[in-house]
Design an enzyme around this catalytic site. Structure first.
Site, PDB file in Angstrom:
ATOM      1  N   PHE A 353      -1.729  13.328   6.066  1.00 32.38           N
ATOM      2  CA  PHE A 353      -1.851  12.324   7.119  1.00 32.38           C
ATOM      3  C   PHE A 353      -2.412  11.034   6.557  1.00 32.38           C
ATOM      4  O   PHE A 353      -3.342  11.044   5.744  1.00 32.38           O
ATOM      5  CB  PHE A 353      -2.803  12.807   8.227  1.00 32.38           C
ATOM      6  CG  PHE A 353      -2.361  14.046   8.942  1.00 32.38           C
ATOM      7  CD1 PHE A 353      -1.679  13.977  10.140  1.00 32.38           C
ATOM      8  CD2 PHE A 353      -2.644  15.307   8.407  1.00 32.38           C
ATOM      9  CE1 PHE A 353      -1.290  15.125  10.809  1.00 32.38           C
ATOM     10  CE2 PHE A 353      -2.260  16.463   9.069  1.00 32.38           C
ATOM     11  CZ  PHE A 353      -1.573  16.372  10.264  1.00 32.38           C
ATOM     12  N   ASP A 354      -1.853   9.922   7.005  1.00 37.94           N
ATOM     13  CA  ASP A 354      -2.528   8.646   6.835  1.00 37.94           C
ATOM     14  C   ASP A 354      -3.714   8.636   7.794  1.00 37.94           C
ATOM     15  O   ASP A 354      -3.752   9.409   8.750  1.00 37.94           O
ATOM     16  CB  ASP A 354      -1.551   7.510   7.155  1.00 37.94           C
ATOM     17  CG  ASP A 354      -2.213   6.153   7.057  1.00 37.94           C
ATOM     18  OD1 ASP A 354      -2.946   5.920   6.085  1.00 37.94           O
ATOM     19  OD2 ASP A 354      -2.004   5.327   7.961  1.00 37.94           O
TER      20      ASP A 354
END
Length: 663
Positions: A353-354
């Protein structure tokens, strides 16, 4: 069974929506007529002993005509496209039965084949209608304001810059931003959000026109969504054929042609299997040379084998499941761009995930207020808000927003003479005293007194927790320290827990933010690992390393994270509604800016893979049973019943995906 208009897709497209004298139901009506004439011929043959011999034959021939009409039509189209498909095999078998004088069996074959295809077309039409319905959500007309007049025009004639009036409970005709009015809009048709979203006008329409991408989600509007109880005026930003809704409809429809790994495998199998079936059928014609039977009996057995071995169910097994899965996802506010992405989602073991805008809100929030040197929270926040509301810096705006919420009805003094110290903070005047607000590094230099011990200790503790900090000083007193952080999204921790329950074994964050900030967010949402201080290439390298060990998805905004998303097995874009870039770059696009849609789509893909496997096993299992059974004497009638039954079974099994619910 294939669509002959495109030889490239002829091998997998089971489109039977033929036109005719009865419209789109012509094939079904022809199949019913075939059955009626078959039944009439059979009844005369069995029950009317004194009837003329030609009467039952006439019934069977009529059944041949109506049952074979569309089968022959499609076989001819396939021949023009230089393909030899299942329709052709059935015609050969029916013709062979007629040559042997077995008109009843040949008519039964064509009736069952045609009725099976008509029912298959009806069932597949349900999935296609779910997709077509997307494009029909927008209204046909819109009310446009021309000066003081209200003019009704077709939505196709709307232009960028037009202002449309949307009354309560009406569907919105175009994408745009709200200029007048407040209401709650049901965005479920586009984003899948179950609760209506409160909308308000943009603060400045001129600025909104210059930077449409920067318009707040609370002021954006999408074609096809449903207005609540308030009247709205919306300025159009996209033409009807460029709206988010129309793009989603186009991309979902195009996803049908994206071939999944299982579909590519079955295509290869068919290319090898069909010639082998034909070779076996020819070989069986020479059975009288080795066993005691007539050529007619061998010919009949050969035709029965053609029916039994036709891989009709196998050809439709995967496309039907992909179509249903993609349609169900679209209805839930998730765009899956084809069968490959649908299947790959179901095999994921890791997810990266960013941080900003993905796991977090993308906006800083005041998380801690620590008074020092005898000040209290009210004094600290009052001074901070008084000064920061003169600034347009994002951190300053966050202090004002959250500070006002915490202060409630407290009177806030007036500050003046704001000066920005780039990269460090600001100074201002409050009454006859100077105020400094900024990083710890702006104190103790350039003649400014150093921080008090209490302030220094608070700064150190907050930074270890990943907070952005600012010191507030008035005159000679340090009033205290404010800690800020881009906070985790609501429901993020629950969403990640659901993903883990679905079988995602490893979840990590890859962020360009400071490592302490990444670690704090990672701990809050329940990640296995959080990596900070990463450059874009570092993110790509991280995904590359992960993908060597397991299939991995990259979840980001579809723009800044595009290289990492492209490297991952599946790229997933958050909040893609209104973002053309995210729609184009991602394999999967969550239309709503809500992580809770992620477990839904992963669960749906796992269910889709399960149904695809079930369909393939059923298809191959029926062929494996029928081929030896027909070689050993099973007739054409029972063979075609099982053949068409298996085809319908896999289609209706696939349609179960349309009713998938996120549990």
């Amino acid at each position: 069974m294939a669509d002959p208009k495109d030889s490239a897709t002829a091998s997998s497209n089971h489109d039977h929506s033929h036109g005719g004298i009865f419209g789109e139901r012509s094939e079904l009506i022809f199949a019913i007529l075939s059955g009626a004439f078959l039944a009439a011929g059979f009844a005369v043959d069995i029950l009317a002993e004194n009837a003329a011999e030609w009467l039952p034959l006439a019934g069977y021939l009529a059944a041949y005509f109506f049952g074979g009409f569309y089968t022959l039509k499609e076989a001819i189209d396939n021949a023009r496209a230089r393909t030899f498909k299942i329709d052709s095999l059935m015609l050969v078998a029916a013709t062979g039965a007629a040559i042997l004088g077995e008109f009843a069996e040949g008519a039964l074959l064509l009736f069952l084949f045609s009725i099976g295809h008509a029912l298959e077309n009806f069932a597949m039409g349900r999935a296609k209608r779910a997709i077509d319905a997307l494009a029909e959500l927008a209204p046909d007309t819109a009310t446009v304001l021309r000066g003081d007049a209200q003019v009704t025009v077709p939505v196709e004639e709307l232009k960028v810059g037009d202002t449309v009036l949307v009354r309560p409970n009406e569907r919105l005709p175009a994408d745009g931003f709200i200029v007048v009015g407040e209401s709650a809009i049901n965005q479920a048709p586009v984003t899948g959000e179950s609760i209506p979203v409160d909308k308000r006008p943009v603060p400045d329409a001129a600025i909104a026109r210059q930077s449409i991408a920067a318009i707040s989600s609370s002021s954006r509007a999408f074609a096809g969504t449903i207005n609540g109880s308030g009247a709205l005026r919306i300025e159009v930003t996209k033409k009807a054929n460029d709206s988010t809704l129309s793009k989603v409809a186009e991309l979902v429809a195009a996803a049908e042609t994206e071939r999944s790994p299982t579909q590519r495998m079955t295509d290869k199998f068919e290319r090898i299997f069909v010639p082998l079936v034909l070779a076996l059928a020819v070989l069986l014609l020479f059975a009288p040379l080795v066993i005691d039977e007539t050529f007619g009996e061998s010919f009949y057995r050969s035709m029965a084998v053609l029916v039994a071995a036709s891989p009709c169910a196998l050809a439709i097994a995967t496309p039907s499941a992909v179509l249903s899965g993609v349609a169900r996802a679209a209805r839930g506010g998730v765009l899956i761009k084809g069968g490959a992405a649908l299947e790959d989602l179901g095999t994921l073991k890791a997810m990266a995930f960013d941080k900003t805008g993905t796991l977090t809100e993308g906006e800083p929030r005041v998380t801690e207020v620590i008074p020092t040197d005898g000040a209290d929270e009210t004094e600290l926040l009052s001074v901070a808000v008084a000064v920061e509301r003169l600034s347009d810096h994002p951190l300053a705006q966050a202090v004002v927003r959250d500070g006002v919420d915490r202060l409630g009805d407290t009177d806030i003094p007036e500050a003046s003479d704001l000066k920005s110290l780039t990269g460090r903070g600001v100074t201002a005047r409050l009454g006859d005293e100077a105020v400094w607000i900024g990083k710890a590094e702006m104190f103790g230099v350039d003649g400014t007194a150093p921080l008090s011990d209490a302030s220094a200790e608070a700064i150190s503790a907050l930074r270890q927790q990943g907070r952005t900090t600012m010191v507030v000083r008035r005159g000679q007193r340090d009033l205290g320290v404010i800690g800020m952080m881009d906070t985790a999204r609501e429901g993020a921790r629950e969403a990640l827990a659901e993903l883990r329950a679905l079988g995602i074994e490893r979840m990590l964050m890859i962020s360009g933010d400071h490592a302490n900030v990444a670690a704090a967010i990672g701990k809050e949402v329940g990640l296995d690992e959080a990596r900070g201080d990463l450059m874009p290439q570092d993110k790509v390298d991280t995904i590359d390393a992960l993908s060597r060990k397991a299939k991995v998805a990259m979840v980001g905004d579809g723009v800044n994270d595009a290289p990492a998303m492209a490297k991952a097995t599946v790229g997933i874009a958050m909040g893609a509604a209104g973002s053309d870039v995210a729609l184009e770059t991602a394999d999967v696009a969550l239309m709503a800016d809500d992580l809770r849609h992620l477990p839904f789509v992963v669960g749906l893909s796992r269910k889709s893979r399960s149904i695809i496997r079930q369909n393939v096993y059923v298809s191959l299992g029926v062929v494996a049973i029928l081929v030896p059974a027909t070689i050993l004497g099973l007739g054409i009638g029972p063979a075609v019943i099982m053949h068409e039954g298996s085809t319908l079974l896999v289609v209706f099994n696939a349609l179960r995906l349309l009713g998938y619910r996120d549990v």
